[in-house]
Design an enzyme around this catalytic site. Structure first.
Site, mmCIF file in Angstrom:
data_model
loop_
_atom_site.group_PDB
_atom_site.id
_atom_site.type_symbol
_atom_site.label_atom_id
_atom_site.label_comp_id
_atom_site.label_asym_id
_atom_site.label_seq_id
_atom_site.Cartn_x
_atom_site.Cartn_y
_atom_site.Cartn_z
ATOM 1 N N ASP A 317 1.033 -1.316 -0.160
ATOM 2 C CA ASP A 317 0.326 0.128 -0.285
ATOM 3 C C ASP A 317 0.869 1.368 -0.244
ATOM 4 O OD1 ASP A 317 -2.727 0.931 0.210
ATOM 5 O OD2 ASP A 317 -2.070 2.329 1.990
ATOM 6 N N GLU A 370 1.133 -0.272 -5.011
ATOM 7 C CA GLU A 370 -0.172 0.612 -5.134
ATOM 8 C C GLU A 370 1.191 2.049 -5.670
ATOM 9 O OE1 GLU A 370 -3.334 3.138 -3.671
ATOM 10 O OE2 GLU A 370 -1.395 2.715 -2.463
#
Length: 642
Positions: A317, A370
């Site tokens: 993330d 990401e």
């Protein structure tokens, strides 16, 4: 309960050397609480890193939470590791560390950073737990290299465990891990997805963070059951041939007192300077990636889930927030690196080392970034200067496509480049096309509600979007509920609206996604060359006036033609150039009646006309349905003559 036996250790001198160097990636075997036998007595060994502590004790339900009863001993090697063995303390015991700092008289009760299980929030104690589990996924583990390969079909169903399905007759409670195992594997397999990706399952105190504010980096949240229960869910998914990817968050952590922050009265895990150690957006703390022991902690966490839980990948993330020192900061709010630049050199080194370790130890898995900027070579090997990830979310494709699809079709012709631009960079990285949870929260509405027009047009647009996505180069990711056209925005406190599947339009979208998954998995042209420009070629991208694009996906032998009409106007006798003569079979049509469409199509396919068109030697004369995706496959022999 007996006192602490202080001459028991799981550490060797070499372990300590690796830990100090930042190269110990199995810390979960040394740190934390471990059940073991010493001198014929069963008990629990404890080990915790607190180099600036004056004293560390274990407190829990076994000693009435006494802070001054069971003291650990500091090793004399300068490692900052405290350890000890408590006889008679067995599985299920709740505990915390009471830490008295060397500084300012600071003392605090901390959860175990390496705990395998935590109490169910809002309770915050750690729990002694034995991770033993008898796996039954041998077949998957033997063949998963091929299932996780960049040349294989990878279509991911993104799931938030607490809101996929609930039990309304029991107070709207969550499903447990084991209950999920009775429903999720079957559903995912029926829908044709190849993998499941779970929003972070690591323990988190605030449910509304969706798991992105982690306190337990080695513990699946106990909201849904025990570690063995979560292993069982993964096991069942693997037995159904479905891979498992976990969201993992090394970019920041929350400031809850029982967590990592200010652990021993100093900034141990976080960077001391708030210009490098605090996120202004998320009000959370940033790891000190330059500290060797912190790198060991984080990489051990990532490795742990592959080692102990048999996962097939991690989605890392907020990578951009790690790479840039000025991320979400104004002038004067960040510190340049030693060369005067904005790149976070320590974080870059950490990311590269993370990927080297994971792929070195588990070459049959994937790490996925990401990463929302144009940082170069995110998915290229570290030995040529890349970050070393296996795949990267294609955020540019996602933003451009959703903006384009939200436009009234009358205006789409003025934004045609938002459809065609993605191919210019589609092969610069190993991309994944994400329509994730981030696009259906915070007032953004569901995918269906983003679509323009009346209800019929909204559903047609949604099917068109999915048809375009599943035939565009790149691996696929859909968030739960999108696959049947949920009307409402995602709500983490409620179940998906499964009752919508009783309605034909929603059932039609579900059937369309299932059939797209089937085609994507069965046609090598649609997945084997997802990251190879040799597998894609435009037939025609220039028809902005009618908002139509046509392109080819190919694997050498087989060729597929995809034509997308982004207006509600049907097109008759629409000419599309093709490279081969013969019959082109219509294999999927988003406007078919069974998907909720009007039934306009090409009567099973179209034979080529031997006349050049758009620099192609042959062409087809097609009927393009309104707001439709039509997929054709060239047949090597004319099936009508067989």
């Amino acid at each position: 309960m007996e006192g602490v036996t202080q001459d028991v250790s799981l550490w060797s001198d070499y372990d300590i050397y690796l830990f100090k160097q930042g190269s110990h990636f199995r810390l979960y075997e040394k740190m934390g609480s471990h059940l073991m036998d010493v001198d014929g007595k069963r008990g629990t060994y404890f080990s915790v890193w607190a180099p600036n502590a004056r004293a560390v004790s274990v407190m829990g339900d076994f000693n009435g939470w006494a802070k001054c009863s069971h003291y650990l001993k500091a090793r004399d090697d300068g490692s900052g590791v405290w350890e000890g063995f408590i006889p008679g303390l067995t599985e299920g015991a709740r505990y915390k560390y009471h830490i008295l700092s060397m500084y300012n008289g600071y003392e605090v009760d901390k959860g175990d950073p390496y705990a395998f299980l935590c109490e169910t929030p809002p309770k915050t104690a750690s729990v002694v737990y034995d991770l033993s589990y008898s796996w039954k996924d041998e077949d998957w583990m033997k063949e998963r290299a091929s299932r996780n390969s960049l040349k294989s079909p990878i279509s991911i169903y993104e799931v938030h465990l607490g809101s996929w399905r609930r039990v309304p007759e029991e107070g709207n409670r969550f499903l447990t891990y084991r209950e999920m195992a009775n429903y999720l594997p079957k559903y995912v397999k029926e829908m044709g997805f190849t993998h499941v990706e779970f929003l972070p399952v690591m323990e988190h105190p605030f449910y509304g963070s969706w798991g992105y504010q982690i306190t337990g980096y080695f513990a699946p949240t106990s909201r849904y059951g025990t570690p063995a229960d979560f292993m069982y869910l993964i096991d069942r998914l693997h037995q159904e041939g479905i891979g498992v990817i976990l969201d993992w968050v090394p970019s920041h952590f929350p400031g809850d007192e029982q967590g990592l922050v200010y652990f021993d009265g100093t900034h141990l895990y976080e960077h001391a300077d708030p210009r490098k150690g605090f996120h202004p957006d998320w009000k959370s703390y940033i790891f000190n990636y330059g500290r060797h022991e912190v790198r060991s902690f984080l990489i051990s966490s990532a490795r742990f889930w592959f080692d102990k839980y048999h996962i097939d990948g991690i989605r890392v993330d907020a990578v951009a927030s790690m790479l840039y020192l000025d991320y979400s900061r104004k002038e004067g709010e960040w510190i340049p690196n030693e060369y005067g630049g904005k790149e976070n050199l320590e974080a870059i080194y950490f990311i590269k080392r993370l990927n080297e370790v994971i792929y070195g130890d588990f070459p049959d898995v994937q790490t996925i970034a990401e990463e929302s900027t144009a940082w170069p070579m995110v998915t290229r090997p570290t030995y040529i200067g890349g970050l070393g990830f296996g795949m990267k979310w294609n955020m540019g494709w996602m933003h451009d496509t959703l903006h384009y699809m939200s436009l009234d079709p009358i205006y789409r012709k003025y934004h045609h480049n938002q459809l065609t631009f993605s191919i210019w960079y589609a092969f610069n990285e190993n991309f994944m096309l994400p329509l994730s949870h981030d696009e259906v929260v915070h007032g953004k509405g569901s995918l269906l509600s983003k679509m323009p027009g009346d209800d019929w047009q909204r559903f047609a647009n949604l099917r068109l979007l999915f048809g375009y996505m599943f035939t565009h180069p790149g691996k696929k990711l859909l968030f739960m509920g999108e696959e049947f056209g949920q009307w409402s925005e995602w709500n983490h406190d409620a179940s998906l609206d499964w009752h919508l599947l009783q309605h034909p339009f929603h059932e039609g979208v579900s059937r369309w996604v299932r059939d797209l998954n089937g085609l994507y998995s069965s046609e090598r042209a649609l997945h084997e060359y997802d990251h190879d420009p040799g597998g894609f070629e435009w037939s025609d991208f220039s028809d902005w006036e009618q908002s139509v694009i046509a392109y080819l996906r190919k694997d050498g032998d087989d060729v597929l033609l995809i034509v997308c009409n982004f207006t509600p106007v049907p097109r008759f006798d629409y000419k599309v150039g093709v490279p081969r003569e013969g019959f082109w079979k219509e294999v999927l049509n988003s406007d078919a009646v069974e998907y909720g469409g009007s039934g306009l199509g090409n009567m099973g396919g179209s034979s080529s006309i031997n006349a050049p068109f758009h620099n192609w030697p042959h062409h087809l004369s097609l009927t393009l349905p309104p707001l439709g995706t039509v997929i054709f496959k060239h047949e090597k022999t004319d099936s009508r003559k067989v």
